[in-house]
Scaffold this motif. Structure first.
Motif, PDB file in Angstrom:
ATOM      1  N   THR A  59      34.650  48.428  37.021  1.00  0.00           N
ATOM      2  CA  THR A  59      35.826  48.463  36.146  1.00  0.00           C
ATOM      3  C   THR A  59      36.537  47.118  36.153  1.00  0.00           C
ATOM      4  N   ARG A  60      36.691  46.524  37.338  1.00  0.00           N
ATOM      5  CA  ARG A  60      37.352  45.219  37.440  1.00  0.00           C
ATOM      6  C   ARG A  60      36.538  44.151  36.714  1.00  0.00           C
ATOM      7  N   THR A  61      35.228  44.193  36.881  1.00  0.00           N
ATOM      8  CA  THR A  61      34.363  43.221  36.214  1.00  0.00           C
ATOM      9  C   THR A  61      34.458  43.358  34.697  1.00  0.00           C
ATOM     10  N   SER A 169      47.113  30.976  30.953  1.00  0.00           N
ATOM     11  CA  SER A 169      46.051  30.974  31.961  1.00  0.00           C
ATOM     12  C   SER A 169      45.394  32.344  31.984  1.00  0.00           C
ATOM     13  N   VAL A 170      44.169  32.374  32.475  1.00  0.00           N
ATOM     14  CA  VAL A 170      43.440  33.631  32.578  1.00  0.00           C
ATOM     15  C   VAL A 170      42.742  33.678  33.933  1.00  0.00           C
ATOM     16  N   LYS A 171      42.825  34.827  34.594  1.00  0.00           N
ATOM     17  CA  LYS A 171      42.060  35.031  35.827  1.00  0.00           C
ATOM     18  C   LYS A 171      40.668  35.456  35.399  1.00  0.00           C
ATOM     19  N   ALA A 172      39.751  34.498  35.430  1.00  0.00           N
ATOM     20  CA  ALA A 172      38.432  34.706  34.839  1.00  0.00           C
ATOM     21  C   ALA A 172      37.517  35.560  35.708  1.00  0.00           C
ATOM     22  N   ASP A 173      37.690  35.483  37.029  1.00  0.00           N
ATOM     23  CA  ASP A 173      36.967  36.354  37.951  1.00  0.00           C
ATOM     24  C   ASP A 173      37.761  36.403  39.253  1.00  0.00           C
TER      25      ASP A 173
END
Length: 299
Positions: A59-61, A169-173
């Motif tokens: 789900t997080r991925t 900004s984005v938290k990409a992983d």
């Protein structure tokens, strides 16, 4: 007819076994129908915690992939707008070259052409994606560019800009946060707007030196805007690489989860077949004890 206590006990024992076997057949058939070994986590026994962890990770991925894809779309929208702005810079060079070679013959239409270019730049810098202005920093709810008259008072003038300097900004992983975006007051854009204003002023004065200077500014703008696009492209490429890895991880997690959760149909069908044979035999034995046919027993 009298019934011996031993026969009664045997009958009760067989009835209990029949019910258990019938339940077992039903449960196995349910796993075939659903494709899952159990309808709830508790049914997976010691594998339950692993399955839950895999579901959470998947789900997080998926959330990372979805958000990264949105950012990629924003960057594509920005790149399209910057391409338009870069084209304007090239067109300005051509327009100035024509003005310098034709002299006063095209002076009357020159200003109109420059005004159209300014309108094109303003529209591009006020580009929206999903209802938000992409060149406005964090103030995405209002158009970031409004030109005065003149549009610019010279190189470095960004008075036309109504946004702020905060980039998204984005938290990409799990390990990577990427800052992205460009604001409309970027020096490359400001320089082009200054070049357009300078071209109008040079046209009014008829100064070839001023026209040459405006042409040089527009030439620099072409290069600077290309650099902006390249930098934005690097960010988009990084997100694409991260998303490719995330998609592979999703497949890996899904396969692990499937191994733990999914029914092995061939094994389950073989079990149903064997249990059904055993159940039929048990019914036959039960009917003999009770002197009843299987059909009578099932009524």
């Amino acid at each position: 007819m009298s019934v011996r206590l031993g026969d009664l006990a045997q009958s009760q024992k067989m009835t209990t076994s029949l019910l258990a076997l019938r339940t077992q057949v039903n449960d196995t058939q349910a796993t075939i129908s659903s494709g899952k070994k159990s309808s709830n986590l508790a049914g997976y026994g010691t594998s339950a915690s692993t399955i839950l962890a895999l579901r959470i990770q998947n789900t997080r991925t998926s959330s990372y992939v979805e958000e990264n894809t949105i950012v990629q779309s924003r960057l594509e929208t920005m790149d399209s707008a910057m391409q338009t702005i870069g084209d304007v810079a090239s067109q300005l060079q051509t327009l100035i070259a024509g003005r310098r070679s034709a002299g006063v013959d095209n002076a009357a239409t020159f200003d109109k052409s420059v005004d159209l270019m300014l309108q094109s730049v303003q529209a591009a810098l006020n580009t929206q994606y999903d209802g938000g202005y992409v060149f406005a920093g964090s103030r995405t709810d209002a158009a970031p560019v409004a030109f005065g008259n003149p549009a610019s008072n010279g190189a470095g003038d960004t008075s036309y800009y109504q946004g702020d300097g905060k980039l998204a900004s984005v938290k990409a992983d799990d390990q990577t946060t990427i800052t992205y975006g460009i604001t409309a007051d970027n020096p490359a854009f400001a320089a082009l707007i200054a070049a357009l204003s300078a071209a109008k002023a040079a046209n009014a004065s008829g100064s070839d030196i001023e026209l040459a200077d405006a042409s040089a500014q527009s030439e620099a703008a072409v290069s600077n805007i290309a650099d902006l696009r390249a930098g934005s492209g690097v960010t988009a490429g990084s997100l694409e690489t991260i998303n490719d890895t995330l998609q592979m991880n999703k497949l890996y997690f899904s396969n692990l989860s499937s191994d733990l959760e999914d029914t092995d149909i061939s094994v389950a069908m073989a079990k149903v077949s064997a249990d059904s044979v055993a159940l039929q035999a048990a019914y036959s034995a039960m009917s003999k004890i009770n002197s009843l046919s299987l059909t009578d027993y099932m009524r």
